[in-house]
Design a protein around this motif. Structure first.
Motif, PDB file in Angstrom:
ATOM      1  N   GLY A  16    -120.618  87.575 -80.145  1.00 34.86           N
ATOM      2  CA  GLY A  16    -120.354  88.098 -78.813  1.00 34.86           C
ATOM      3  C   GLY A  16    -121.522  88.917 -78.309  1.00 34.86           C
ATOM      4  O   GLY A  16    -121.925  88.780 -77.143  1.00 34.86           O
ATOM      5  N   ILE A  17    -122.058  89.799 -79.181  1.00 36.73           N
ATOM      6  CA  ILE A  17    -123.215  90.623 -78.777  1.00 36.73           C
ATOM      7  C   ILE A  17    -124.415  89.723 -78.507  1.00 36.73           C
ATOM      8  O   ILE A  17    -125.138  89.891 -77.520  1.00 36.73           O
ATOM      9  CB  ILE A  17    -123.520  91.682 -79.857  1.00 36.73           C
ATOM     10  N   LEU A  18    -124.624  88.761 -79.381  1.00 35.65           N
ATOM     11  CA  LEU A  18    -125.736  87.826 -79.222  1.00 35.65           C
ATOM     12  C   LEU A  18    -125.573  87.025 -77.914  1.00 35.65           C
ATOM     13  O   LEU A  18    -126.531  86.850 -77.162  1.00 35.65           O
ATOM     14  CB  LEU A  18    -125.815  86.879 -80.422  1.00 35.65           C
ATOM     15  N   TYR A  19    -124.329  86.583 -77.653  1.00 27.74           N
ATOM     16  CA  TYR A  19    -124.083  85.825 -76.433  1.00 27.74           C
ATOM     17  C   TYR A  19    -124.333  86.692 -75.218  1.00 27.74           C
ATOM     18  O   TYR A  19    -124.915  86.251 -74.237  1.00 27.74           O
ATOM     19  CB  TYR A  19    -122.645  85.265 -76.422  1.00 27.74           C
ATOM     20  N   TRP A  20    -123.866  87.965 -75.277  1.00 23.71           N
ATOM     21  CA  TRP A  20    -124.073  88.876 -74.158  1.00 23.71           C
ATOM     22  C   TRP A  20    -125.564  89.130 -73.948  1.00 23.71           C
ATOM     23  O   TRP A  20    -126.040  89.112 -72.817  1.00 23.71           O
ATOM     24  CB  TRP A  20    -123.307  90.187 -74.434  1.00 23.71           C
ATOM     25  N   LEU A  21    -126.322  89.367 -75.011  1.00 26.61           N
ATOM     26  CA  LEU A  21    -127.770  89.598 -74.899  1.00 26.61           C
ATOM     27  C   LEU A  21    -128.481  88.342 -74.364  1.00 26.61           C
ATOM     28  O   LEU A  21    -129.363  88.441 -73.503  1.00 26.61           O
ATOM     29  CB  LEU A  21    -128.356  89.995 -76.245  1.00 26.61           C
ATOM     30  N   LEU A  22    -128.090  87.204 -74.896  1.00 33.24           N
ATOM     31  CA  LEU A  22    -128.716  85.955 -74.429  1.00 33.24           C
ATOM     32  C   LEU A  22    -128.387  85.703 -72.953  1.00 33.24           C
ATOM     33  O   LEU A  22    -129.257  85.300 -72.177  1.00 33.24           O
ATOM     34  CB  LEU A  22    -128.255  84.764 -75.265  1.00 33.24           C
ATOM     35  N   SER A  23    -127.126  85.947 -72.559  1.00 31.32           N
ATOM     36  CA  SER A  23    -126.764  85.693 -71.169  1.00 31.32           C
ATOM     37  C   SER A  23    -127.454  86.695 -70.258  1.00 31.32           C
ATOM     38  O   SER A  23    -127.803  86.353 -69.121  1.00 31.32           O
ATOM     39  CB  SER A  23    -125.263  85.716 -70.975  1.00 31.32           C
ATOM     40  N   LYS A  24    -127.656  87.920 -70.714  1.00 33.96           N
ATOM     41  CA  LYS A  24    -128.297  88.928 -69.872  1.00 33.96           C
ATOM     42  C   LYS A  24    -129.797  88.688 -69.799  1.00 33.96           C
ATOM     43  O   LYS A  24    -130.379  88.776 -68.721  1.00 33.96           O
ATOM     44  CB  LYS A  24    -128.006  90.327 -70.421  1.00 33.96           C
ATOM     45  N   TYR A  25    -130.446  88.412 -70.913  1.00 32.07           N
ATOM     46  CA  TYR A  25    -131.905  88.328 -70.918  1.00 32.07           C
ATOM     47  C   TYR A  25    -132.450  86.896 -70.983  1.00 32.07           C
ATOM     48  O   TYR A  25    -133.555  86.646 -70.504  1.00 32.07           O
ATOM     49  CB  TYR A  25    -132.459  89.136 -72.099  1.00 32.07           C
ATOM     50  N   ALA A  26    -131.748  85.957 -71.545  1.00 35.02           N
ATOM     51  CA  ALA A  26    -132.306  84.620 -71.732  1.00 35.02           C
ATOM     52  C   ALA A  26    -131.658  83.597 -70.808  1.00 35.02           C
ATOM     53  O   ALA A  26    -132.355  82.834 -70.133  1.00 35.02           O
ATOM     54  CB  ALA A  26    -132.142  84.184 -73.174  1.00 35.02           C
ATOM     55  N   PHE A  27    -130.320  83.521 -70.775  1.00 37.30           N
ATOM     56  CA  PHE A  27    -129.661  82.488 -69.984  1.00 37.30           C
ATOM     57  C   PHE A  27    -129.902  82.669 -68.486  1.00 37.30           C
ATOM     58  O   PHE A  27    -130.104  81.698 -67.764  1.00 37.30           O
ATOM     59  CB  PHE A  27    -128.158  82.460 -70.260  1.00 37.30           C
ATOM     60  N   GLY A  28    -129.871  83.892 -67.993  1.00 40.29           N
ATOM     61  CA  GLY A  28    -130.086  84.154 -66.559  1.00 40.29           C
ATOM     62  C   GLY A  28    -131.448  83.644 -66.098  1.00 40.29           C
ATOM     63  O   GLY A  28    -131.534  82.824 -65.170  1.00 40.29           O
ATOM     64  N   PRO A  29    -132.529  84.128 -66.736  1.00 37.79           N
ATOM     65  CA  PRO A  29    -133.842  83.623 -66.319  1.00 37.79           C
ATOM     66  C   PRO A  29    -133.987  82.122 -66.580  1.00 37.79           C
ATOM     67  O   PRO A  29    -134.599  81.397 -65.778  1.00 37.79           O
ATOM     68  CB  PRO A  29    -134.831  84.410 -67.160  1.00 37.79           C
ATOM     69  N   LEU A  30    -133.403  81.630 -67.715  1.00 39.59           N
ATOM     70  CA  LEU A  30    -133.492  80.202 -68.025  1.00 39.59           C
ATOM     71  C   LEU A  30    -132.760  79.378 -66.973  1.00 39.59           C
ATOM     72  O   LEU A  30    -133.295  78.386 -66.475  1.00 39.59           O
ATOM     73  CB  LEU A  30    -132.914  79.931 -69.421  1.00 39.59           C
ATOM     74  N   PHE A  31    -131.555  79.797 -66.620  1.00 37.91           N
ATOM     75  CA  PHE A  31    -130.815  79.095 -65.576  1.00 37.91           C
ATOM     76  C   PHE A  31    -131.522  79.218 -64.217  1.00 37.91           C
ATOM     77  O   PHE A  31    -131.498  78.286 -63.405  1.00 37.91           O
ATOM     78  CB  PHE A  31    -129.380  79.597 -65.473  1.00 37.91           C
ATOM     79  N   GLY A  32    -132.147  80.359 -63.957  1.00 35.43           N
ATOM     80  CA  GLY A  32    -132.906  80.555 -62.713  1.00 35.43           C
ATOM     81  C   GLY A  32    -134.094  79.584 -62.650  1.00 35.43           C
ATOM     82  O   GLY A  32    -134.348  78.959 -61.611  1.00 35.43           O
ATOM     83  N   ILE A  33    -134.814  79.459 -63.770  1.00 35.93           N
ATOM     84  CA  ILE A  33    -135.950  78.534 -63.834  1.00 35.93           C
ATOM     85  C   ILE A  33    -135.458  77.093 -63.674  1.00 35.93           C
ATOM     86  O   ILE A  33    -136.075  76.292 -62.970  1.00 35.93           O
ATOM     87  CB  ILE A  33    -136.727  78.733 -65.151  1.00 35.93           C
ATOM     88  N   MET A  34    -134.319  76.784 -64.316  1.00 35.78           N
ATOM     89  CA  MET A  34    -133.774  75.437 -64.191  1.00 35.78           C
ATOM     90  C   MET A  34    -133.345  75.148 -62.755  1.00 35.78           C
ATOM     91  O   MET A  34    -133.543  74.033 -62.252  1.00 35.78           O
ATOM     92  CB  MET A  34    -132.602  75.250 -65.162  1.00 35.78           C
ATOM     93  N   GLU A  35    -132.776  76.165 -62.081  1.00 36.64           N
ATOM     94  CA  GLU A  35    -132.384  75.981 -60.684  1.00 36.64           C
ATOM     95  C   GLU A  35    -133.609  75.799 -59.796  1.00 36.64           C
ATOM     96  O   GLU A  35    -133.608  74.960 -58.896  1.00 36.64           O
ATOM     97  CB  GLU A  35    -131.557  77.184 -60.208  1.00 36.64           C
ATOM     98  N   GLN A  36    -134.680  76.583 -60.067  1.00 38.73           N
ATOM     99  CA  GLN A  36    -135.926  76.418 -59.321  1.00 38.73           C
ATOM    100  C   GLN A  36    -136.497  75.015 -59.538  1.00 38.73           C
ATOM    101  O   GLN A  36    -136.968  74.369 -58.603  1.00 38.73           O
ATOM    102  CB  GLN A  36    -136.955  77.468 -59.747  1.00 38.73           C
ATOM    103  N   ARG A  37    -136.444  74.577 -60.766  1.00 37.19           N
ATOM    104  CA  ARG A  37    -136.934  73.237 -61.105  1.00 37.19           C
ATOM    105  C   ARG A  37    -136.107  72.172 -60.374  1.00 37.19           C
ATOM    106  O   ARG A  37    -136.650  71.219 -59.842  1.00 37.19           O
ATOM    107  CB  ARG A  37    -136.872  73.050 -62.627  1.00 37.19           C
ATOM    108  N   ARG A  38    -134.788  72.360 -60.354  1.00 35.18           N
ATOM    109  CA  ARG A  38    -133.915  71.425 -59.655  1.00 35.18           C
ATOM    110  C   ARG A  38    -134.232  71.403 -58.162  1.00 35.18           C
ATOM    111  O   ARG A  38    -134.327  70.337 -57.549  1.00 35.18           O
ATOM    112  CB  ARG A  38    -132.448  71.818 -59.873  1.00 35.18           C
ATOM    113  N   GLN A  39    -134.428  72.598 -57.571  1.00 29.60           N
ATOM    114  CA  GLN A  39    -134.776  72.684 -56.146  1.00 29.60           C
ATOM    115  C   GLN A  39    -136.112  71.992 -55.874  1.00 29.60           C
ATOM    116  O   GLN A  39    -136.269  71.281 -54.882  1.00 29.60           O
ATOM    117  CB  GLN A  39    -134.832  74.155 -55.698  1.00 29.60           C
TER     118      GLN A  39
END
Length: 160
Positions: A16-39
């Motif tokens: 849970g802590i790992l998921y929270w850290l990943l979603s806060k620091y890794a998944f957000g920017p990763l999903f943002g980059i993926m959305e930029q790439r999609r756009q």
């Protein structure tokens, strides 16, 4: 092997802590980059489609311009053909009329020269006749002498 519920709880909490850290620091920017790439991919696809449509439109315009140029070239060629035919007919007509005029002038000149020659011959024959008559009257010769005088004058006239 015994099942330890504490380690399962620790593992779930750690996950849970790992998921929270990943979603806060890794998944957000990763999903943002993926959305930029999609756009960016969508924009490139839209741009490619508009470029393709623009190229298709330009190709159709070029085909229309080419067809128009062909029509104009055909019209120019047809006009040149008509003009050359008309010019050739005018030249032939002018040449025929000039030839007819020259023929009429030549016939007129021939007729005039013929009339002049006939007139000159008449005046010369008339003069010769007068001379023969005067010679005959002067000599008052016999028939044989008259024939000799006439033959002599005819020879003179023939030599002229």
């Amino acid at each position: 092997m015994a099942w330890h519920w504490e380690s399962t709880v620790y593992a779930i909490i750690a996950f849970g802590i790992l998921y929270w850290l990943l979603s806060k620091y890794a998944f957000g920017p990763l999903f943002g980059i993926m959305e930029q790439r999609r756009q960016m991919v969508l924009e490139q696809m839209n741009s490619a489609e508009s470029s393709r449509q623009e190229a298709q439109q330009q190709m159709e315009e070029q085909k229309a311009a080419l067809e128009q140029a062909r029509k104009e070239a055909y019209a120019i060629i047809e006009q040149a053909r008509v003009t050359s035919t008309k010019t050739a007919e005018e030249i032939v007509t002018a040449a025929k009329s000039e030839a007819a005029r020259l023929k009429e002038d030549a016939l007129s000149d021939i007729s005039n020269e013929k009339n002049k020659a006939i007139e000159a011959l008449r005046s010369e024959v008339g003069g010769i006749s007068v001379q023969i008559a005067s010679k005959i009257i002067e000599k008052q010769v016999d028939e044989k002498s008259q024939e000799q005088i006439i033959d002599q004058y005819l020879k003179e006239v023939g030599s002229k």
